[in-house]
Design a protein around this motif. Structure first.
Motif, PDB file in Angstrom:
ATOM      1  N   LEU A 174       0.980  -1.134   0.140  1.00  0.00           N
ATOM      2  CA  LEU A 174      -0.100   0.059  -0.065  1.00  0.00           C
ATOM      3  C   LEU A 174       0.778   1.336   0.033  1.00  0.00           C
ATOM      4  O   LEU A 174       0.585   2.381  -0.092  1.00  0.00           O
ATOM      5  CB  LEU A 174      -0.956  -0.116   1.290  1.00  0.00           C
ATOM      6  CG  LEU A 174      -2.169   0.529   1.186  1.00  0.00           C
ATOM      7  CD1 LEU A 174      -3.067   0.103  -0.043  1.00  0.00           C
ATOM      8  CD2 LEU A 174      -3.041   0.466   2.457  1.00  0.00           C
ATOM      9  N   ASP A 175       2.298   1.204   0.396  1.00  0.00           N
ATOM     10  CA  ASP A 175       3.118   2.245   0.126  1.00  0.00           C
ATOM     11  C   ASP A 175       3.356   2.744  -1.268  1.00  0.00           C
ATOM     12  O   ASP A 175       4.226   3.716  -1.305  1.00  0.00           O
ATOM     13  CB  ASP A 175       4.172   2.389   1.100  1.00  0.00           C
ATOM     14  CG  ASP A 175       5.108   0.984   0.630  1.00  0.00           C
ATOM     15  OD1 ASP A 175       4.562   0.105  -0.082  1.00  0.00           O
ATOM     16  OD2 ASP A 175       6.102   0.834   1.078  1.00  0.00           O
ATOM     17  N   ILE A 177       2.144   4.189  -4.774  1.00  0.00           N
ATOM     18  CA  ILE A 177       1.077   5.261  -5.295  1.00  0.00           C
ATOM     19  C   ILE A 177       0.283   4.566  -6.459  1.00  0.00           C
ATOM     20  O   ILE A 177      -0.636   4.567  -6.715  1.00  0.00           O
ATOM     21  CB  ILE A 177       1.776   6.559  -5.641  1.00  0.00           C
ATOM     22  CG1 ILE A 177       0.660   7.349  -6.151  1.00  0.00           C
ATOM     23  CG2 ILE A 177       2.645   6.357  -6.841  1.00  0.00           C
ATOM     24  CD1 ILE A 177      -0.217   8.314  -4.925  1.00  0.00           C
ATOM     25  N   THR A 179      -0.502   1.334  -6.355  1.00  0.00           N
ATOM     26  CA  THR A 179      -1.338   0.504  -5.651  1.00  0.00           C
ATOM     27  C   THR A 179      -2.737   1.298  -5.246  1.00  0.00           C
ATOM     28  O   THR A 179      -3.589   0.991  -5.485  1.00  0.00           O
ATOM     29  CB  THR A 179      -0.774  -0.249  -4.569  1.00  0.00           C
ATOM     30  OG1 THR A 179       0.330  -0.820  -5.028  1.00  0.00           O
ATOM     31  CG2 THR A 179      -1.696  -1.218  -3.904  1.00  0.00           C
ATOM     32  N   ILE A 180      -2.529   2.572  -4.763  1.00  0.00           N
ATOM     33  CA  ILE A 180      -3.532   3.411  -4.098  1.00  0.00           C
ATOM     34  C   ILE A 180      -4.148   3.672  -5.647  1.00  0.00           C
ATOM     35  O   ILE A 180      -5.440   3.715  -5.609  1.00  0.00           O
ATOM     36  CB  ILE A 180      -2.783   4.886  -3.822  1.00  0.00           C
ATOM     37  CG1 ILE A 180      -1.976   4.529  -2.624  1.00  0.00           C
ATOM     38  CG2 ILE A 180      -4.114   5.817  -3.242  1.00  0.00           C
ATOM     39  CD1 ILE A 180      -2.597   4.360  -1.314  1.00  0.00           C
ATOM     40  N   THR A 184      -8.393   2.989  -6.476  1.00  0.00           N
ATOM     41  CA  THR A 184      -9.208   3.881  -6.831  1.00  0.00           C
ATOM     42  C   THR A 184     -10.109   3.398  -8.186  1.00  0.00           C
ATOM     43  O   THR A 184     -11.218   3.847  -8.095  1.00  0.00           O
ATOM     44  CB  THR A 184      -8.454   5.360  -7.146  1.00  0.00           C
ATOM     45  OG1 THR A 184      -7.886   5.287  -8.457  1.00  0.00           O
ATOM     46  CG2 THR A 184      -8.043   5.877  -6.039  1.00  0.00           C
ATOM     47  N   ALA A 212      -7.656  -2.956   2.543  1.00  0.00           N
ATOM     48  CA  ALA A 212      -8.164  -1.700   1.893  1.00  0.00           C
ATOM     49  C   ALA A 212      -9.053  -2.165   0.672  1.00  0.00           C
ATOM     50  O   ALA A 212     -10.025  -1.288   0.648  1.00  0.00           O
ATOM     51  CB  ALA A 212      -6.736  -0.931   1.327  1.00  0.00           C
TER      52      ALA A 212
ATOM     53  N   SER B 216      -1.162  12.351  -6.036  1.00  0.00           N
ATOM     54  CA  SER B 216      -0.791  12.712  -4.613  1.00  0.00           C
ATOM     55  C   SER B 216      -1.502  13.949  -4.131  1.00  0.00           C
ATOM     56  O   SER B 216      -1.937  14.032  -3.079  1.00  0.00           O
ATOM     57  CB  SER B 216       0.867  12.751  -4.611  1.00  0.00           C
ATOM     58  OG  SER B 216       1.373  11.829  -5.104  1.00  0.00           O
ATOM     59  N   ILE B 219      -5.109  13.419  -3.632  1.00  0.00           N
ATOM     60  CA  ILE B 219      -5.238  12.590  -2.093  1.00  0.00           C
ATOM     61  C   ILE B 219      -5.106  13.436  -1.068  1.00  0.00           C
ATOM     62  O   ILE B 219      -5.702  13.663  -0.131  1.00  0.00           O
ATOM     63  CB  ILE B 219      -4.323  11.392  -2.241  1.00  0.00           C
ATOM     64  CG1 ILE B 219      -5.009  10.419  -3.307  1.00  0.00           C
ATOM     65  CG2 ILE B 219      -4.418  10.661  -0.685  1.00  0.00           C
ATOM     66  CD1 ILE B 219      -4.007   9.225  -3.480  1.00  0.00           C
ATOM     67  N   TYR B 227      -9.955   5.883  -2.765  1.00  0.00           N
ATOM     68  CA  TYR B 227      -9.215   4.760  -1.993  1.00  0.00           C
ATOM     69  C   TYR B 227      -9.622   4.511  -0.938  1.00  0.00           C
ATOM     70  O   TYR B 227      -9.511   3.595  -0.107  1.00  0.00           O
ATOM     71  CB  TYR B 227      -7.837   5.229  -2.082  1.00  0.00           C
ATOM     72  CG  TYR B 227      -7.414   6.453  -1.241  1.00  0.00           C
ATOM     73  CD1 TYR B 227      -7.136   6.183  -0.045  1.00  0.00           C
ATOM     74  CD2 TYR B 227      -7.814   7.883  -1.556  1.00  0.00           C
ATOM     75  CE1 TYR B 227      -6.805   7.358   1.037  1.00  0.00           C
ATOM     76  CE2 TYR B 227      -7.579   8.722  -0.707  1.00  0.00           C
ATOM     77  CZ  TYR B 227      -7.295   8.521   0.456  1.00  0.00           C
ATOM     78  OH  TYR B 227      -6.963   9.602   1.555  1.00  0.00           O
TER      79      TYR B 227
END
Lengths: 365, 232
Positions: A174-175, A177, A179-180, A184, A212, B216, B219, B227
């Motif tokens: 998850l660290d 970006i 993956t984030i 979404t 998540a 980023s 977010i 997310y």
């Protein structure tokens, strides 16, 4: 006569002192963890050995070289500490010892990153400006992204065939970006699949991603008004091991025969194994990653590929939210800035002017 | 509150991490490593969540005799065996509950966990990785089928690079005079890899970098909330 001897004597002393110089100074604009050592010695010097004394005064050799004039950066030191150095210079049958000391200091700004900061501020200001404009009703044209438009087609096919959708959120934790960004996209995809009552399978490599992803899919089902259709067991942990994870997903593809496969996020060596197996099952495949080395594999094996930036733009594109779409316009502004910088940089380099390159390179080094 | 707290945290932490990139002074220079430490701690606890998910999913399929349940049984047995061996006799330098298991180690040549790791896990992993060679061949075959101008160019470029990376390339054009060295196939392959290929990859990297900045920022400012599971 005496005056003449004195002048000659002082001249010799000054020449000797000037010829053999050893200085230590704190590295400018850093985190206080290094000291720059500079020395200038007589051309007769053949070897140089530099030592640093520890708390007990014991000397430890940190550098040795052949050059008579040079520099050395002593790294990984403690901030706000005084360090003592000794330079030993050797020539044929003779040696010389010089000492220097300096105190490490932490600075409040990385001056080398000034170029990076200016570019970042420019891009951020542009993004915020376009978001605000979109908030006030200005509409922006955003080019079509075929890979994202295909989402409907993929869900439609899965629904028609009565088969599930497979969604792989990359192999990073998850660290990352990517993956984030992948989560979404999962949110939008899960909502659409909930509307069509099509199952979505999400195998995860890391427990944090699992947690998540479950939250994201649960919320998407709630939003679609079908909380009862949500099946927690469809979002599961496989293994932390890279190829074990791939073997697990390949197995799912061969057994469950999903009608649509989505590979979104960070992928490495396993990208082709995954996508080629999916291709063999005949599923409609969409991939997206910012890993430049894996993109060719996805382009060959998948029906649609989100290249680099498109992965990060996906959520904004799918949400159709004017504010988020405005931010995509900010990306375009950034691209224009970079294109201008590249052209100007190339022209300056051809003219032999390296200032711009050095200014921007400072951010990278 | 459930939604606003994570948004506030994302804003504060994101902003501090951004600042720390430009400020080498304490405490900013330690923030990233501290947060990475926190992430590792949370990840450590989350591992348990993954194991529970693994056991629950497999048990459900085995108990209900769902299609292909023997695969899930094999997976669970493998998990249990490795876990048991690791707990009882440890691995490499680390002793287990029953110590180092000198007798069993002498018999197997290694600790049971390491024995299975080296003789079962590693060959399986290597086997899967080696499949990549065959997948590359089949994918390359599809990519190089001549359908139009682009695929034609792709095939020609690929052939130059493939031949240029072998001794055949040196042999084929080794006779070229000094002034024609650019057309020597290995040099041509190096040129393709160094200039057009690097330029294309850097373009992708720059656009991805811009995408990361934008993503980023969305977010941090709380504009992007997908997310967290929802938009509102």
């Amino acid at each position: 006569m005496r005056k003449c001897i004195l002048i000659i004597f002082f001249t010799v002393i000054i020449t000797v002192l000037m010829a053999n110089r050893f200085e230590a100074s704190d590295t400018a604009w850093d985190d206080g963890k290094s000291i720059d050592l500079n020395w200038e010695l007589s051309p007769l010097i053949e070897k140089v050995v530099i030592s640093r004394s520890d708390a007990e005064g014991n000397l430890k050799v940190i550098h040795s070289s052949e050059a008579s004039t040079s520099t050395y950066r002593d790294n990984e030191l403690e901030p706000n500490q005084k360090y003592h150095y000794q330079l030993q210079a050797f020539s044929k049958g003779d040696s010389l010892s010089l000492a220097a000391s300096a105190t490490t200091k932490q600075q409040w700004f990385y001056m080398g990153k000034l170029g990076f900061l200016i570019l970042l501020v420019m891009v951020c200001v542009a993004i915020i400006y376009y978001i605000q404009s979109a908030k006030h009703g200005k509409e922006y044209f955003i080019r079509r992204i075929a890979g994202l438009d295909s989402m409907e087609e993929a869900i439609g096919r899965a629904t028609e065939k009565g088969k599930p959708i497979l969604y792989v959120p990359g192999i990073s934790d998850l660290d990352d970006i990517q993956t984030i960004a992948s989560l979404t996209i999962l949110s939008h995809l899960a909502e659409r699949s909930a509307e069509y009552s099509t199952d979505i399978i999400v195998p995860c490599r890391f427990s944090m991603v699992l947690s998540a992803a479950r939250e994201v899919v649960r919320e998407a089902y709630l939003k679609a008004g079908k909380p009862d259709a949500y099946r927690e067991d469809n979002i599961f942990y496989l293994t932390d091991d890279q190829f074990g994870f791939v073997a697990g997903i390949d197995g799912i593809m061969m057994r469950e025969q999903p009608a649509a496969n989505f590979f979104m996020g960070s992928f490495y060596a396993e990208s082709l194994i995954l996508a080629e197996t999916g291709f063999a099952t005949g599923a409609i495949q969409t991939a997206g990653t910012a890993q430049a080395h894996q993109l060719p594999f996805f382009v060959v094996t998948c029906d649609y590929t989100l290249i680099g930036e498109e992965l990060f733009a996906a959520s904004a594109y799918l949400s159709k939210d004017p504010q988020q779409l405005g931010s995509l316009r900010g990306h375009d502004f950034g691209k224009v800035v970079f294109i201008i910088l590249i052209i100007v940089g190339v022209i300056l380099e051809i003219l032999g002017i390296s200032n711009l390159k050095e200014f921007i390179a400072g951010a990278i080094t | 509150m459930k939604r606003s707290l994570p948004l506030i945290f994302a804003f504060i932490v994101g902003f501090i991490v951004l600042l720390s990139e430009f400020i080498p002074h304490r405490p900013f220079n330690q923030i990233v490593s501290t947060l990475e430490g926190w992430f590792m701690i949370i990840s450590g606890f989350a591992i348990l969540l993954g194991q529970i998910s693994l056991i629950r999913m497999n048990t459900h399929k085995i108990v209900n005799k769902l299609p292909n349940w023997p695969y899930h049984l094999a997976g669970l047995i493998s998990f249990a065996v490795m876990l048991t061996f690791g707990l009882l006799w440890g691995m490499r330098e680390t002793p287990g509950i029953l110590g180092d298991g000198a007798q069993i180690s002498a018999w197997l040549g290694l600790k049971p966990f390491d024995y299975l790791f080296e003789n079962a896990y590693l060959p399986l992993s290597a086997t899967l990785f080696s499949l990549l060679a065959f997948f590359i061949a089949s994918a390359a075959y599809r990519a190089f089928i001549i359908r139009g101008l682009e695929s034609n160019l792709l095939m020609i470029t690929a052939i130059i690079v493939i031949i240029g990376r072998t001794s055949m390339g040196t042999m084929l054009t080794g006779w070229l005079p000094e002034s024609w060295q650019f057309w020597h196939i290995p040099n041509l392959a190096d040129f393709i890899m160094e200039f057009p290929n690097t330029a294309a990859q850097r373009a992708i990297l720059i656009s991805a970098g811009l995408g990361i900045v934008g993503s980023s920022l969305r977010i941090i400012l709380g504009i992007e909330r997908s997310y967290l599971g929802g938009d509102k």
